[in-house]
Scaffold this motif. Structure first.
Motif, PDB file in Angstrom:
ATOM      1  N   HIS A 253       0.813  -1.214   0.000  1.00 22.54           N
ATOM      2  CA  HIS A 253       0.000   0.000   0.000  1.00 22.54           C
ATOM      3  C   HIS A 253       0.847   1.264   0.000  1.00 22.54           C
ATOM      4  O   HIS A 253       0.347   2.364  -0.271  1.00 22.54           O
ATOM      5  N   ARG A 254       2.138   1.124   0.263  1.00 22.68           N
ATOM      6  CA  ARG A 254       3.032   2.277   0.259  1.00 22.68           C
ATOM      7  C   ARG A 254       3.590   2.566  -1.127  1.00 22.68           C
ATOM      8  O   ARG A 254       4.265   3.573  -1.316  1.00 22.68           O
ATOM      9  N   LEU A 255       3.343   1.695  -2.076  1.00 21.84           N
ATOM     10  CA  LEU A 255       3.814   1.936  -3.436  1.00 21.84           C
ATOM     11  C   LEU A 255       3.043   3.084  -4.059  1.00 21.84           C
ATOM     12  O   LEU A 255       1.827   3.218  -3.871  1.00 21.84           O
ATOM     13  N   SER A 256       3.742   3.897  -4.791  1.00 21.33           N
ATOM     14  CA  SER A 256       3.123   5.083  -5.378  1.00 21.33           C
ATOM     15  C   SER A 256       2.212   4.699  -6.537  1.00 21.33           C
ATOM     16  O   SER A 256       2.459   3.727  -7.264  1.00 21.33           O
ATOM     17  N   GLY A 257       1.150   5.475  -6.708  1.00 20.17           N
ATOM     18  CA  GLY A 257       0.244   5.265  -7.838  1.00 20.17           C
ATOM     19  C   GLY A 257      -0.468   3.924  -7.747  1.00 20.17           C
ATOM     20  O   GLY A 257      -0.919   3.498  -6.685  1.00 20.17           O
ATOM     21  N   ARG A 258      -0.570   3.273  -8.891  1.00 17.64           N
ATOM     22  CA  ARG A 258      -1.245   1.987  -8.987  1.00 17.64           C
ATOM     23  C   ARG A 258      -0.250   0.827  -9.163  1.00 17.64           C
ATOM     24  O   ARG A 258      -0.594  -0.228  -9.705  1.00 17.64           O
ATOM     25  N   LYS A 259       0.974   1.037  -8.678  1.00 17.92           N
ATOM     26  CA  LYS A 259       1.994  -0.003  -8.835  1.00 17.92           C
ATOM     27  C   LYS A 259       1.687  -1.227  -7.991  1.00 17.92           C
ATOM     28  O   LYS A 259       2.145  -2.323  -8.289  1.00 17.92           O
ATOM     29  N   GLY A 260       0.916  -1.045  -6.917  1.00 19.31           N
ATOM     30  CA  GLY A 260       0.556  -2.196  -6.098  1.00 19.31           C
ATOM     31  C   GLY A 260      -0.278  -3.217  -6.841  1.00 19.31           C
ATOM     32  O   GLY A 260      -0.280  -4.408  -6.506  1.00 19.31           O
ATOM     33  N   LEU A 261      -1.010  -2.755  -7.861  1.00 16.35           N
ATOM     34  CA  LEU A 261      -1.829  -3.680  -8.651  1.00 16.35           C
ATOM     35  C   LEU A 261      -0.980  -4.649  -9.465  1.00 16.35           C
ATOM     36  O   LEU A 261      -1.485  -5.696  -9.906  1.00 16.35           O
ATOM     37  N   ASP A 262       0.294  -4.307  -9.693  1.00 12.85           N
ATOM     38  CA  ASP A 262       1.160  -5.201 -10.458  1.00 12.85           C
ATOM     39  C   ASP A 262       1.427  -6.513  -9.727  1.00 12.85           C
ATOM     40  O   ASP A 262       1.812  -7.507 -10.349  1.00 12.85           O
ATOM     41  N   LEU A 263       1.227  -6.506  -8.412  1.00 13.67           N
ATOM     42  CA  LEU A 263       1.468  -7.721  -7.642  1.00 13.67           C
ATOM     43  C   LEU A 263       0.327  -8.724  -7.751  1.00 13.67           C
ATOM     44  O   LEU A 263       0.492  -9.885  -7.371  1.00 13.67           O
TER      45      LEU A 263
END
Length: 223
Positions: free
Chosen positions: A168-178
């Motif tokens: 959740h600390r990743l900027s933008g929507r980069k967390g969705l890549d996981l």
């Protein structure tokens, strides 16, 4: 009925052929289990390293890339390579594992019957021999199934580790890549025997239950 194996040199020839065939069979079994163990432990170690990279995805590490996107790309690339390696290992060992599983299962079925038969005859030499053989075959199947279980469980932990980090600390929507990596981990490739039986502890339990069920059937038919 064809030859009299009690006479020399026929007795020596048959004894030599029996020793040679036993050496070949047991060498193949030992080699298959050793290859499966080495390849599985290699994949296990690479997955352990990958979990360490995932753990430092957000904050980074000195020996990793400074950019989050580069770290994520490196993790995904390594994950794909590990899954490809597991696929190649499965393709190489599936025929050997299939023969080993089926052969040991049939042998365990008959050995269980022979154990009970020799126990009723009070022949302790044959009884101990059959018990040792039964235990050896059980361990052969257990080793292959346990190796497959280790690889499958470690693949699933990649998805758990990906979710447990501070994504959740990743900027933008980069967390969705996981999400894709978590989905792939939940449906990851497993080691199989002939692409029919999954090498896992549940398969080992099924083999033991099958041998016991066949033993009960033989006892019912012979009593």
């Amino acid at each position: 009925m064809i030859v009299d194996a009690r006479r020399s040199p026929i007795s020596e020839i048959f004894f030599f052929v029996q020793c040679l065939s036993g050496f070949i069979v047991h060498s193949i079994t030992t080699g298959a289990c050793s290859l499966a163990a080495v390849f599985a432990m290699h994949a296990y170690g690479r997955l352990e390293v990958l979990m360490q990279w995932i753990e430092h995805l957000v904050d980074g590490r000195e020996d990793l890339c400074d950019n989050v996107d580069e770290r994520l790309a490196m993790i995904v690339q390594q994950h794909v390579r590990i899954l490809h390696f597991i696929t190649l290992t499965d393709k190489m060992l599936r025929e050997i594992s299939m023969v080993e599983i089926l052969g040991c299962t049939l042998s365990m079925c008959f050995l269980g019957y022979f154990v009970i038969t020799e126990w009723e005859r009070k022949d302790m030499t044959s009884y101990v021999t059959y018990v040792v053989l039964y235990t050896s075959l059980t361990f052969n199947i257990f080793i292959l199934c346990y190796i497959g279980e280790l690889v499958a469980e470690k693949c699933k932990k990649i998805g758990e580790k990906s979710y447990m980090i501070d994504w959740h600390r990743l900027s933008g929507r980069k967390g969705l890549d996981l999400i894709l990596m978590i989905a792939v981990s939940n449906t990851s490739i497993k080691l199989t025997a002939g692409n029919l039986f999954e090498l896992s502890l549940s398969t080992f339990g099924d083999v033991v239950k099958t041998s016991v069920a066949y033993l009960n059937m033989l006892r019912t038919l012979t009593t």
